[in-house]
Design an enzyme around this catalytic site. Structure first.
Site, short mmCIF file in Angstrom:
data_model
loop_
_atom_site.label_atom_id
_atom_site.label_comp_id
_atom_site.label_asym_id
_atom_site.label_seq_id
_atom_site.Cartn_x
_atom_site.Cartn_y
_atom_site.Cartn_z
N ARG A 21 -13.39 1.27 -1.30
CA ARG A 21 -14.36 0.04 -1.23
C ARG A 21 -15.73 0.68 -0.91
NH1 ARG A 21 -14.27 -2.22 2.76
NH2 ARG A 21 -12.13 -1.15 3.98
N TYR A 54 -11.82 0.02 -8.43
CA TYR A 54 -10.92 0.34 -7.47
C TYR A 54 -10.58 -1.07 -6.95
CZ TYR A 54 -9.20 0.78 -2.81
OH TYR A 54 -8.62 0.47 -1.67
N LYS A 79 -10.25 -8.89 -1.09
CA LYS A 79 -11.29 -9.02 -0.24
C LYS A 79 -12.24 -10.03 -0.62
CE LYS A 79 -8.69 -6.63 2.33
NZ LYS A 79 -8.56 -5.41 2.32
N HIS A 131 -8.27 -10.64 8.28
CA HIS A 131 -7.79 -9.41 7.81
C HIS A 131 -6.71 -9.17 8.71
CE1 HIS A 131 -8.68 -4.87 6.81
NE2 HIS A 131 -7.72 -5.40 5.94
N SER A 163 -8.93 -1.46 8.08
CA SER A 163 -8.32 -0.79 6.94
C SER A 163 -7.65 0.53 7.41
CB SER A 163 -9.31 -0.63 5.82
OG SER A 163 -9.62 -1.73 5.50
N CYS A 205 -5.17 1.15 9.17
CA CYS A 205 -4.87 1.36 10.66
C CYS A 205 -3.47 0.50 10.91
CB CYS A 205 -6.20 0.72 11.62
SG CYS A 205 -7.35 1.74 11.36
N THR A 254 0.10 -2.79 7.39
CA THR A 254 1.18 -2.85 6.17
C THR A 254 2.71 -2.49 6.97
OG1 THR A 254 -0.13 -2.63 4.36
CG2 THR A 254 2.09 -2.09 3.91
N ASN A 255 2.29 -1.31 7.67
CA ASN A 255 3.37 -0.58 8.50
C ASN A 255 4.20 -1.62 9.46
OD1 ASN A 255 4.11 2.53 7.79
ND2 ASN A 255 2.12 2.01 7.32
N ASP A 263 -1.74 -7.99 4.79
CA ASP A 263 -3.33 -7.87 4.95
C ASP A 263 -4.10 -8.84 4.85
OD1 ASP A 263 -5.17 -5.52 4.32
OD2 ASP A 263 -5.74 -6.78 2.53
N ARG A 305 -2.84 4.41 -3.30
CA ARG A 305 -2.27 3.08 -2.86
C ARG A 305 -1.08 2.71 -4.17
NH1 ARG A 305 -4.63 -0.36 1.11
NH2 ARG A 305 -6.48 0.91 1.71
N ARG A 315 -7.83 2.30 15.75
CA ARG A 315 -7.57 3.62 15.82
C ARG A 315 -8.42 4.53 16.90
NH1 ARG A 315 -5.14 7.14 11.66
NH2 ARG A 315 -4.71 5.24 10.27
N ASN A 328 6.92 0.64 17.79
CA ASN A 328 5.99 -0.58 18.18
C ASN A 328 6.88 -1.76 18.21
OD1 ASN A 328 4.00 1.39 17.66
ND2 ASN A 328 3.43 0.75 15.49
P1 GTP Z 1 -5.20 -1.48 4.81
O1 GTP Z 1 -4.14 -1.77 3.51
O2 GTP Z 1 -6.25 -0.67 4.14
O3 GTP Z 1 -5.67 -2.70 5.00
O4 GTP Z 1 -4.32 -0.76 5.64
P2 GTP Z 1 -3.20 -0.91 6.74
O5 GTP Z 1 -3.86 -1.66 8.05
O6 GTP Z 1 -2.27 -1.90 6.04
O7 GTP Z 1 -2.53 0.21 7.15
P3 GTP Z 1 -1.24 0.80 6.69
O8 GTP Z 1 0.05 0.26 7.43
O9 GTP Z 1 -1.21 1.35 5.39
O10 GTP Z 1 -1.27 2.23 7.56
C1 GTP Z 1 -2.44 3.15 7.31
C2 GTP Z 1 -1.82 4.79 7.98
O11 GTP Z 1 -1.87 4.70 9.13
C3 GTP Z 1 -0.80 5.17 7.03
O12 GTP Z 1 -1.06 6.55 6.67
C4 GTP Z 1 0.38 5.06 8.08
O13 GTP Z 1 1.25 5.92 8.01
C5 GTP Z 1 -0.60 5.22 9.47
N1 GTP Z 1 0.28 4.42 10.44
C6 GTP Z 1 0.54 3.26 10.68
N2 GTP Z 1 1.31 2.77 11.57
C7 GTP Z 1 1.05 3.75 12.35
C8 GTP Z 1 1.68 4.16 14.00
O14 GTP Z 1 2.19 3.23 14.64
N3 GTP Z 1 1.38 5.24 14.17
C9 GTP Z 1 0.72 6.16 13.51
N4 GTP Z 1 0.47 7.36 14.19
N5 GTP Z 1 0.35 6.12 12.41
C10 GTP Z 1 0.51 4.95 11.61
C1 SPV Z 2 -8.51 -2.36 2.71
O1 SPV Z 2 -9.38 -1.39 2.52
O2 SPV Z 2 -8.41 -3.04 3.99
C2 SPV Z 2 -7.36 -2.70 1.67
C3 SPV Z 2 -7.46 -2.23 0.34
O3 SPV Z 2 -6.44 -3.41 2.20
S1 SPV Z 2 -8.62 -2.78 -0.82
O4 SPV Z 2 -7.76 -4.05 -1.24
O5 SPV Z 2 -9.10 -1.92 -1.55
O6 SPV Z 2 -9.69 -3.21 0.06
MN MN Z 3 -7.15 -4.33 4.29
#
Ligand code: GTP
Ligand code: SPV
Ligand code: MN
Length: 605
Positions: free
Chosen positions: A79, A219, A228, A248, A270, A272, A275-276, A295, A387, A418, A516
């Site tokens: 972005r 992108y 978004k 978000h 983003s 942080c 998704t996990n 998201d 992605r 973070r 977690n």
């Molecule tokens: P967007 O799609 O950009 O909004 O991101 P998101 O908030 O969904 O983040 P995502 O779950 O994709 O995690 C982003 C990064 O953080 C990845 O590289 C993960 O491996 C890492 N991560 C996620 N959860 C944890 C955690 O509990 N501990 C650590 N150390 N890293 C984490």
């Molecule tokens: C973010 O950046 O928070 C995402 C990926 O979830 S995007 O859809 O490209 O904004």
């Molecule tokens: Mn996002």
């Protein structure tokens, strides 16, 4: 050759849509106009065309059926927040956190860019709905784009196609018109490139008009305009006007060993961890997580006075690096079913994808930049913001409530960021207003999800800094009002988490991911007073022994440091929060100043 599908006749009598499409076509002069149906045949034609032009490489169907690798132009990977505008009529309505330009000035400028910009290309018309088609007020949009990549991705990320168009016609529905162009017209006979884009980029929202104009980038967040641009920036402005919330946030369903179910929403910036967390595999026995969204959450007060949330999206657009069988086995299972697009990861010699952190590191691969790559290479194989784009329905642990247009009643909201220091593993807010203060002062280190420096601490209120479609001061007021105007006892409890605190050597103090679930357990048990907490200047934190750490491989010392409230570190936050709040002048709700005063007093600052 361009990725081209044949001209199709307009399959609707909806005059507003016909007018919008013909206006954009007149301005941008595409060679062809194709109305998307969402059919399986269309997917085959689109992806075949993308393979033919070199945008897509088909992966080995044995490994990832019906899946594709794409590599963007190296300058078009994230972005672009500095090129993103909220063009409200009045500048003050964009607030101090958004870029602003007067709407007609922006339109004149962009009409200049759009003039003839689709020459040599196909213009795809994508009728879509964010959220459920059966929602009480379905939220329609029409994206026109000259990118087949965007069209293929929108098919994964949003409910779209003929059935949506028919419903719009039946209801004579309003819709958000969304214009997208990669900004690279082709002269007669000019060969296309694999990833057309333009150095000039504009990602523009007109909040009063509920319209989106995007130019120059292919992108995700800049180009898949349902995500978004619509579901956060435009929707947040609609939500403010109508008394609901567009956030978000992930949404998850949590079931404890006694089969009691709770629903949690969580806002992290983003990259942080949303998704996990949404797909978490608990490490504590008997607990179960099911995903609803990863998201975006749209939340409304229901007839019962509770806050009900839906995920308006239809796919996952997840960060690839770091995703593996240990950190996120559910994401791995989902993408391994195929039907996915992988952008800016490495391509292996056996027709699969790879990225940093994934198991089975290949001896050789082609990097996202198209260069030969080996484990000895100095450069990363994959862009840190690479992605996967995959259908949500393929996720085995998707909760059945995903399909319920009413959504789910949220019991707890987590904010998180973070931060290497200062912010403890988990803190509970005293009440909604204090929780709003936590959200409004949320801070996080910047990530590769947006262009610019990475690792810089900034305030990212409610993880919405780049996504609030109006004045952030007014957004804070809206949050405060949601608590005031509704029954406080029925509103979710608010918590603040930080998975990313570090030790002196730079290692994470908390193992994160599946572990977690221990924090989720404490959160859920706090809701009915089952877990013990101690009061600190910043809120309630787990009492010694209250966090379930049975079987956890963490030293007592690290755990204590992960949970610690360090008064000196917090005192150092005060001037930063003060400076942040001052930006908003009179638009900052005074109760947030009161909260800051309370914090200062408790810290003795
Ligand atoms: P967007 O799609 O950009 O909004 O991101 P998101 O908030 O969904 O983040 P995502 O779950 O994709 O995690 C982003 C990064 O953080 C990845 O590289 C993960 O491996 C890492 N991560 C996620 N959860 C944890 C955690 O509990 N501990 C650590 N150390 N890293 C984490
Ligand atoms: C973010 O950046 O928070 C995402 C990926 O979830 S995007 O859809 O490209 O904004
Ligand atoms: Mn996002």
């Amino acid at each position: 050759m361009t990725a081209e599908l044949t001209d199709t006749a307009a399959p609707t009598t909806h005059q507003g849509i016909l007018d919008f499409v013909s206006e954009v076509a007149t301005m941008t002069t595409p060679d062809r106009v194709y109305w998307c149906t969402g059919s399986d045949e269309e997917w085959v034609e689109l992806t075949d065309a993308l393979v033919a032009t070199g945008t897509f490489t088909r992966l080995d169907p044995e490994k990832k059926p019906n899946s594709f690798h794409a590599a963007s132009d190296p300058t078009d990977v994230a972005r672009v927040e500095d090129r993103t505008y909220i063009c409200s009529v009045e500048e003050k309505d964009a607030g101090p956190t958004n870029n602003w330009m007067e709407p007609s000035e922006m339109k004149d400028l962009m009409r200049g860019l759009y003039a003839g910009c689709m020459k040599g290309r196909t213009m795809y018309v994508i009728p879509f709905v964010m959220g459920h088609l059966e929602a009480e007020h379905p939220m329609f949009g029409v994206e026109v784009t000259d990118s087949a990549y965007v069209t293929a991705s929108m098919r994964v990320m949003a409910r779209m196609g003929t059935h949506v168009l028919e419903k719009m016609e039946e209801l004579s529905a309003d819709f958000v018109p969304a214009i997208h162009s990669v900004g690279m017209p082709l002269a007669e006979g000019e060969a296309d490139v694999a990833w057309p884009c333009n150095d000039t980029k504009y990602i523009v929202q007109f909040p009063e008009e509920r319209a989106i104009w995007s130019y120059g980038s292919g992108y995700g967040g800049n180009a898949l305009l349902g995500k978004k641009c619509y579901a956060l920036r435009i929707a947040s402005a609609i939500a403010r006007d109508e008394g609901w919330m567009a956030e978000h946030m992930l949404i998850l369903k949590l079931t404890n060993p006694q089969q009691v179910t709770k629903y949690v929403a969580a806002a992290f910036p983003s990259a942080c961890g949303k998704t996990n967390l949404a797909m978490l595999e608990p490490t504590i026995p008997g607990w179960k997580v099911e995903a609803i969204g990863d998201d975006i959450a749209w939340m409304r007060i229901g007839d019962d006075g509770r806050l009900w949330a839906v995920n308006p999206e239809y796919g996952f657009f997840g960060v690839a690096p770091g995703t593996n069988e240990h950190t996120n086995p559910n994401a791995m299972k989902t993408i391994n079913k195929g039907n996915s697009v992988f952008t800016n990861v490495a391509l292996t010699e056996d027709g699969d994808v790879w990225w940093e952190g994934l198991e089975n590191m290949p001896a050789r691969a082609t990097s996202w930049k198209g260069q030969p790559w080996t484990p000895d290479s100095e450069e990363l194989s994959s862009h840190p913001n690479s992605r996967y784009c995959t259908p949500i329905k393929q996720c085995d642990m998707l909760a059945k409530e995903y399909d319920d247009p009413r959504g789910v009643p949220i019991d707890a909201i987590l904010f998180g960021g973070r931060r290497k220091t200062t912010i403890p593993l988990v803190t509970e807010a005293r009440d909604w207003t204090h929780g709003t203060f936590m959200g409004a002062t949320l801070s996080s280190e910047t990530t590769a999800a947006a262009t610019g420096a990475v690792g810089v601490v900034r305030r990212d209120p409610m993880a919405m800094l780049p996504f609030i479609g109006y004045n952030a001061g007014d957004y804070f007021s809206h949050w405060i009002n949601m608590g005031k105007q509704n029954d406080a006892a029925k509103m979710p409890k608010i918590f603040y988490v930080n998975w990313f605190r570090r030790d002196d050597e730079g290692g994470f103090l908390w193992p994160g991911f599946g572990e977690n679930s221990r924090v989720l357990k404490w959160v859920i048990d706090r809701l009915d007073g089952q877990a013990a907490a101690v009061e600190t200047p910043i809120g309630h934190v787990p009492a010694p022994g209250a966090l379930d750490v049975e079987g956890l491989d963490v030293t007592e010392d690290d755990l204590a440091r992960a949970l610690a409230v360090d008064v000196d570190e917090w005192k150092a936050e005060i001037p930063q929060i003060t400076e942040w709040f001052e930006k908003f002048g009179d638009d900052l709700p005074t109760v947030l100043w009161t909260e800051l005063d309370g914090l200062k007093a408790r810290l003795g600052a």
